[in-house]
Each structure stands twice: as structure tokens, then as C-alpha cells.
Design an enzyme around this catalytic site. Structure first.
Site, mmCIF file in Angstrom:
data_model
loop_
_atom_site.group_PDB
_atom_site.id
_atom_site.type_symbol
_atom_site.label_atom_id
_atom_site.label_comp_id
_atom_site.label_asym_id
_atom_site.label_seq_id
_atom_site.Cartn_x
_atom_site.Cartn_y
_atom_site.Cartn_z
ATOM 1 N N SER A 57 -60.819 52.886 68.002
ATOM 2 C CA SER A 57 -59.987 54.097 68.013
ATOM 3 C C SER A 57 -60.105 54.928 69.279
ATOM 4 O O SER A 57 -59.356 55.899 69.439
ATOM 5 C CB SER A 57 -60.320 54.972 66.805
ATOM 6 N N LYS A 60 -56.988 55.762 71.143
ATOM 7 C CA LYS A 60 -56.129 56.924 70.879
ATOM 8 C C LYS A 60 -56.143 57.949 72.009
ATOM 9 O O LYS A 60 -55.272 58.820 72.054
ATOM 10 C CB LYS A 60 -56.543 57.578 69.554
ATOM 11 N N SER A 117 -59.137 60.921 63.238
ATOM 12 C CA SER A 117 -58.793 59.610 63.811
ATOM 13 C C SER A 117 -57.742 58.886 62.977
ATOM 14 O O SER A 117 -57.806 57.678 62.769
ATOM 15 C CB SER A 117 -60.048 58.728 63.947
#
Length: 379
Positions: A57, A60, A117
Site C-alpha cells: 500500500s 498509494k 489505507s
């Protein structure tokens, strides 16, 4: 030319200095690591920094960068309402459980991405900005190339496991720096420890525990999948200096955080950052035959920061050399002198002093009119 010597009590770092990691031993257990100072981009520590690994993640960060760039360009607004697609609602992993057709503001979606997230929130933003995620991912890769992220290839916008979705600790630091350097407003979201969306009905808790347990933490993004391991781009600010600590393929969440804190502690204990500024403002320089009588000197635009080990602070000296007078024309940005920072014996960095504005040369007609005006006043 005239020379003024001014003493500095500064700890500084210049953008033009060579970017390289110091030869220091830090007990890092994770596969790859990198410590970067945000303002200058100087690397203070690196370990396997160009190895291509899965970022999970931490991906991102690029999605956040493109979103903030759209906001700052006026193409997107915090209060814009986004409608979740079936595709966004179908995302697994970390999520805020968007339903198809559910509407949420850009601000709340950013909060969901930065704090929880949310993979679904991430896709909703990508589709709202670019129409389809495939186009958004193409934009992610194009932006990565622009930033010099040569170890990176994105396959999706949220970091879910996908073949060929790879980056490096170095590249993560590059995109983290770009986000923080030009879009400071992202700190409004990345520093949240706990908050809510859906009018308080859904609670968010930050996946980055350093936000609560590391003094000065400012973000930025965690990541985990079974194949990527535990990753983080951890940022913190103390005494006016913000550091970016990237950890990839950590064995556990605790070891990842311990490694990130070790990097940050090293950086803050060893270095400091402040703008190079003369003790007194530069005096205007007289200009002959110009449409203005003087021009204002200023430090050059390429940067004026210097980073040094803290034990060298008391040794720093600054000298300023500027032209006593000039003859028009003078161009904006024209070099007028130099500011040099030294440790008493060796020059550490030299920063050009330039003209803050242009001063065109008087035309013959303008000179003639000035002479007439002077003669009239004399009479």
C-alpha cells in the site's frame, strides 16, 4: 567589489551538494532501507535502495500525489462528491467498505486512504480523476518517469499484489519527497491518528502507529502483503527538518517500525537544516544608465540549504561578495556576486547572488529627456 564577513550559527544543507549515503552502520533488519532529507533530497543512509520489491500500500503515495496535483491545479476540489463504482466497492484488503453508488467527498476519501489505507477509496479517487483505473495507472507510471523513478512499474493504484508491480526504496523516497515538498496540505490527513467518516458512523484508525508513538511524526504511508512484507515511508519533522525513512520487506510490523525509527533517530541526532540567510538584507546596487537607479540583489533560486554534522556548527562562517555598481542593462537572475559558507578553512558551498528584477538600459530619447529635466531643475 566589496567583501563582508558574517558569522553564522547554523546547521545547513545545500541542494547542489553531492547526494550520497554516509558510511554509517545502522542495525536495519529489513531487506531495503533509505533515509532522505526532504528539502534537499540528500540521501543520508541507504541499503539495497535500488532493489525492485513489492511496495504493497505504499503504492498509494503516487495516488495521493496525483490527487493533490489535481487539487492544486483546480481540476479537483476537497468538497467534490465522488460516486463509488462497482469496481471500487469490490476491492478487498484494507477498505472502508464503500458500497456501489455510495457518495463521499474527495476530502473524506483522502482521509480514508491516508488513515485507513482504504483500497476502495483509492480506486474511487482514481476513477473520478481519470475515468478508469487503467488510465490512472498509466498516469502514475508517466509521473514516475518524470520523477526519475527508474526502478518502478505500477500495475494498480492501491498496491494489491499483482505481477510486475514493483518499486524500490529509492523511488519511494522520490515520490514521497515530491508529495511533501509541493503539497504540504497532505499533512492534514497523514497526521490524523483517529477520525471518522460518514458523519461519525465509521471510525478510522491510522495504520501508521508512529503517528502516535514517534515524536514529530508527519506520515506518510504503511503497506503490507504476505509477499511484500511490511513496508513504510515514515516521515517526521523536528527543528525545521523533515526526514523520509523508507523501509521495505520488513519481517514484522514491529521490526519495520523499529527500523524506521532507527533511521529517523540517526538523522535527527546527526544533522540539522535551516535556510542560508545573511544577517543583514542585501543593500541595493547602483545602476548607471538604467531605467531604475538601483537593482535589488537576492540569493539564487536553485536553493539555499546546507546540512552538516552538528559538531561543525560553531565552525561555520559566511562571506558575501557583491558588485559595488553596475551598468544597464541588468537581466533578472543575472549573477551579481556570491555568498560562500565555509568552516573556517574550506569552502563548503557557494551560492550565487542574482538580480531580483531586470533594469533595461535607457534609450537615447529617455537620456535626452532626463538631461532636459535636470537642466530645468538646475535653472
Amino acid at each position: 567589489m566589496k567583501k563582508l564577513t558574517l558569522l553564522l550559527s547554523l546547521v545547513l544543507l545545500l541542494e547542489l551538494l553531492p547526494v550520497q549515503a554516509m558510511a554509517v552502520e545502522i542495525p536495519i533488519t529489513s531487506r531495503a532501507a533509505l533515509l532522505m532529507e526532504k528539502e534537499t533530497g540528500q540521501i543520508l543512509y541507504a541499503q539495497n535502495e535500488h532493489e525492485k520489491l513489492e511496495p504493497a500500500s505504499v503504492t498509494k503515495i503516487m495516488t495521493l500525489l496525483l490527487t493533490m496535483e489535481a487539487i492544486d491545479a483546480g481540476k479537483l476540489h476537497y468538497d467534490d462528491v465522488v460516486t463509488a463504482s462497482a469496481n471500487a466497492a469490490a476491492m478487498g484488503g484494507s477498505q472502508v467498505f464503500l458500497k456501489e453508488g455510495e457518495q463521499m467527498t474527495v476530502e473524506d476519501l483522502l482521509k480514508a486512504v491516508c488513515v485507513a489505507s482504504g483500497n476502495d477509496a483509492c480506486v474511487a479517487l482514481a476513477e473520478h480523476i481519470s475515468g478508469v483505473t487503467e488510465l490512472f495507472v498509466e498516469q502514475m507510471n508517466n509521473r514516475a518517469k518524470e520523477l526519475g523513478m527508474n526502478d518502478t512499474h505500477f500495475v494498480n493504484c492501491n498496491g494489491l499484489t499483482a505481477e510486475g508491480h514493483l518499486t524500490s526504496a529509492y523511488d519511494i523516497a522520490l515520490m514521497s519527497r515530491e508529495l511533501l515538498l509541493h503539497h504540504d496540505d497532505i499533512h492534514r490527513f497523514t497526521t490524523i491518528w483517529m477520525d471518522t467518516i460518514r458523519d461519525g458512523a465509521f471510525q478510522l484508525a491510522n495504520t501508521n502507529k508512529l503517528i502516535r508513538f514517534y515524536d514529530g511524526a508527519t506520515g506518510l504511508k504503511t503497506g503490507f502483503t504476505s509477499s511484500a512484507g511490511y513496508c513504510i515511508s515514515a516521515t517526521a519533522e523536528k527543528e525545521g527538518m523533515e526526514l523520509i525513512a523508507v523501509i521495505m520487506k520488513g519481517e514484522t510490523a514491529d521490526s519495520r517500525n523499529t527500523d524506521a525509527k532507527a533511521l529517523l533517530n540517526y538523522g535527527f541526532s546527526t544533522y540539522g537544516l535551516v535556510d542560508v540567510k545573511p544577517d543583514e538584507p542585501f543593500a541595493p546596487i547602483p545602476v548607471a544608465l538604467g531605467t531604475a537607479d538601483t537593482v535589488q540583489p537576492q540569493l539564487g533560486e536553485q536553493g539555499s540549504h546546507l546540512l552538516l554534522p552538528k559538531n561543525q556548527v560553531s565552525e561555520l562562517q559566511q562571506s558575501v561578495v557583491v558588485a559595488e555598481s553596475l551598468t544597464a542593462p541588468v537581466e533578472k537572475g543575472q549573477k551579481l556576486g556570491e555568498l560562500t559558507v565555509s568552516n573556517g578553512t574550506d569552502a563548503l558551498v557557494t551560492i550565487p547572488i542574482t538580480a531580483a528584477e531586470s533594469v533595461p538600459r535607457l534609450t537615447w530619447r529617455e537620456m535626452y529627456m532626463r538631461l532636459l529635466h535636470a537642466a530645468f531643475l538646475a535653472g
